[in-house]
Write a protein that holds these residues in place. Structure first.
Motif, PDB file in Angstrom:
ATOM      1  N   PRO A 106      35.324   9.283 -23.405  1.00  0.00           N
ATOM      2  CA  PRO A 106      34.333   8.145 -22.910  1.00  0.00           C
ATOM      3  C   PRO A 106      34.680   6.869 -23.183  1.00  0.00           C
ATOM      4  CG  PRO A 106      33.154  10.065 -23.824  1.00  0.00           C
ATOM      5  CD  PRO A 106      34.493  10.235 -24.111  1.00  0.00           C
ATOM      6  N   ALA A 107      35.339   6.425 -24.276  1.00  0.00           N
ATOM      7  CA  ALA A 107      35.469   5.358 -24.557  1.00  0.00           C
ATOM      8  C   ALA A 107      36.817   4.746 -23.945  1.00  0.00           C
ATOM      9  CB  ALA A 107      36.076   5.226 -26.306  1.00  0.00           C
ATOM     10  N   SER A 108      37.976   5.378 -23.586  1.00  0.00           N
ATOM     11  CA  SER A 108      38.859   5.003 -22.849  1.00  0.00           C
ATOM     12  C   SER A 108      38.548   4.689 -21.288  1.00  0.00           C
ATOM     13  CB  SER A 108      40.359   5.979 -22.956  1.00  0.00           C
ATOM     14  OG  SER A 108      40.071   7.256 -22.863  1.00  0.00           O
ATOM     15  N   ALA A 109      37.829   5.675 -20.957  1.00  0.00           N
ATOM     16  CA  ALA A 109      37.419   5.761 -19.428  1.00  0.00           C
ATOM     17  C   ALA A 109      36.604   4.718 -19.452  1.00  0.00           C
ATOM     18  CB  ALA A 109      36.691   6.871 -19.349  1.00  0.00           C
ATOM     19  N   ALA A 110      35.562   4.134 -20.227  1.00  0.00           N
ATOM     20  CA  ALA A 110      34.825   3.021 -20.295  1.00  0.00           C
ATOM     21  C   ALA A 110      35.647   1.737 -20.186  1.00  0.00           C
ATOM     22  CB  ALA A 110      33.843   2.858 -21.309  1.00  0.00           C
ATOM     23  N   ARG A 111      36.940   1.696 -20.837  1.00  0.00           N
ATOM     24  CA  ARG A 111      37.569   0.545 -20.843  1.00  0.00           C
ATOM     25  C   ARG A 111      38.219   0.396 -19.800  1.00  0.00           C
ATOM     26  NH1 ARG A 111      38.721   2.318 -26.314  1.00  0.00           N
ATOM     27  NH2 ARG A 111      40.641   3.484 -25.672  1.00  0.00           N
ATOM     28  N   PHE A 112      38.542   1.499 -18.858  1.00  0.00           N
ATOM     29  CA  PHE A 112      39.242   1.232 -17.766  1.00  0.00           C
ATOM     30  C   PHE A 112      38.323   0.808 -16.550  1.00  0.00           C
ATOM     31  CE2 PHE A 112      40.427   3.160 -13.723  1.00  0.00           C
ATOM     32  CZ  PHE A 112      42.076   2.845 -13.523  1.00  0.00           C
ATOM     33  N   ALA A 113      37.046   1.269 -16.700  1.00  0.00           N
ATOM     34  CA  ALA A 113      35.865   0.727 -15.951  1.00  0.00           C
ATOM     35  C   ALA A 113      35.810  -0.842 -16.272  1.00  0.00           C
ATOM     36  CB  ALA A 113      34.768   1.625 -16.113  1.00  0.00           C
TER      37      ALA A 113
END
Length: 253
Positions: A106-113
């Motif tokens: 979730p953390a790296s996916a949110a940074r991508f978003a």
């Protein structure tokens, strides 16, 4: 046996490679193993107005904030994918918006978003799907090595710039790249006389764009259905061993 082949066998449950590769840092000059290398190619030609472009970017950002997507990534043999996103229009216009990024939760996916939210919005003229495919094919192998190489092409028009689409498609498929499509069927405004002479966009993407093992087409019925369409599409694309699914799926607002 090449590492890509080892990973592919592992994802099919034939080897125990994930346990050996997960957590092992890549050696100098060696690409890091991931479950999927995913290139997101987003149409910003003049047929996509400012509101529609914003709906596209919000749709991609929302997809990467979806817990189901993060869970799907973590459930893969290696628990990580590599993603990059670029916008495209004319044959010579491709802008890298977010470079290759490792996503493992979730953390790296949110940074991508977050990077998508902050990206500039630009609009150009023509629609060169062939140019987008050629550019996408050159992005692979830059720091990561996945079991599968997938290009996700979203657009709302047919190829009208650059070299013949069939040539670019054939060369990409010969490299083992899977081409998936996200066709946006926009019913407003009313189609022009030129548009009426063209094949239906969903048929065009199905027969002329997508290809490769497990390739499929997601059809968004209007830009307001884009967010749901892209979320479903990416979740299906990141599956380490995608189950058989329909060749064409449709999303409605």
């Amino acid at each position: 046996m090449r590492r890509r082949e080892l990973l592919r066998h592992a994802s099919a449950g034939l080897l125990a490679a994930p346990a050996l590769l997960a957590g092992r840092p890549a050696r100098a000059g060696e690409n890091e193993p991931v479950d999927v290398e995913l290139v997101l190619a987003v149409d910003v030609s003049r047929s996509v107005d400012a509101e529609e472009q914003e709906l596209q970017f919000r749709g991609y950002a929302a997809a990467f904030r979806d817990q189901r997507l993060a869970e799907g990534i973590q459930g893969g043999p290696l628990g990580a994918i590599a993603v990059t996103l670029f916008t495209w229009s004319d044959w010579n216009i491709q802008d890298l918006v977010v470079p290759w990024t490792r996503i493992d939760g979730p953390a790296s996916a949110a940074r991508f978003a977050d990077r998508l939210d902050a990206a500039p919005r630009q609009t150009y003229l023509y629609t060169s799907i062939s140019g987008a495919i050629d550019y996408a094919a050159r992005l692979f192998g830059q720091g990561y090595e996945g079991t599968r190489r997938v290009v996700d092409i979203s657009g709302d028009g047919v190829n009208n710039s650059g070299r013949p689409l069939a040539q670019a498609r054939t060369e990409a498929l010969a490299q083992g790249i899977v081409l998936n499509g996200l066709a946006v069927v926009d019913h407003t405004p009313a189609p022009s006389q030129v548009a009426l002479l063209q094949p239906p966009l969903d048929d065009y993407y199905r027969h002329e764009v997508i290809g490769g093992p497990g390739a499929f087409l997601m059809v968004a019925e209007g830009f307001r259905s884009f967010e749901g369409a892209v979320r479903r599409k990416i979740i299906r694309e990141i599956a380490s061993n995608p189950p058989p699914g329909p060749l064409v799926e449709r999303a409605y607002a």
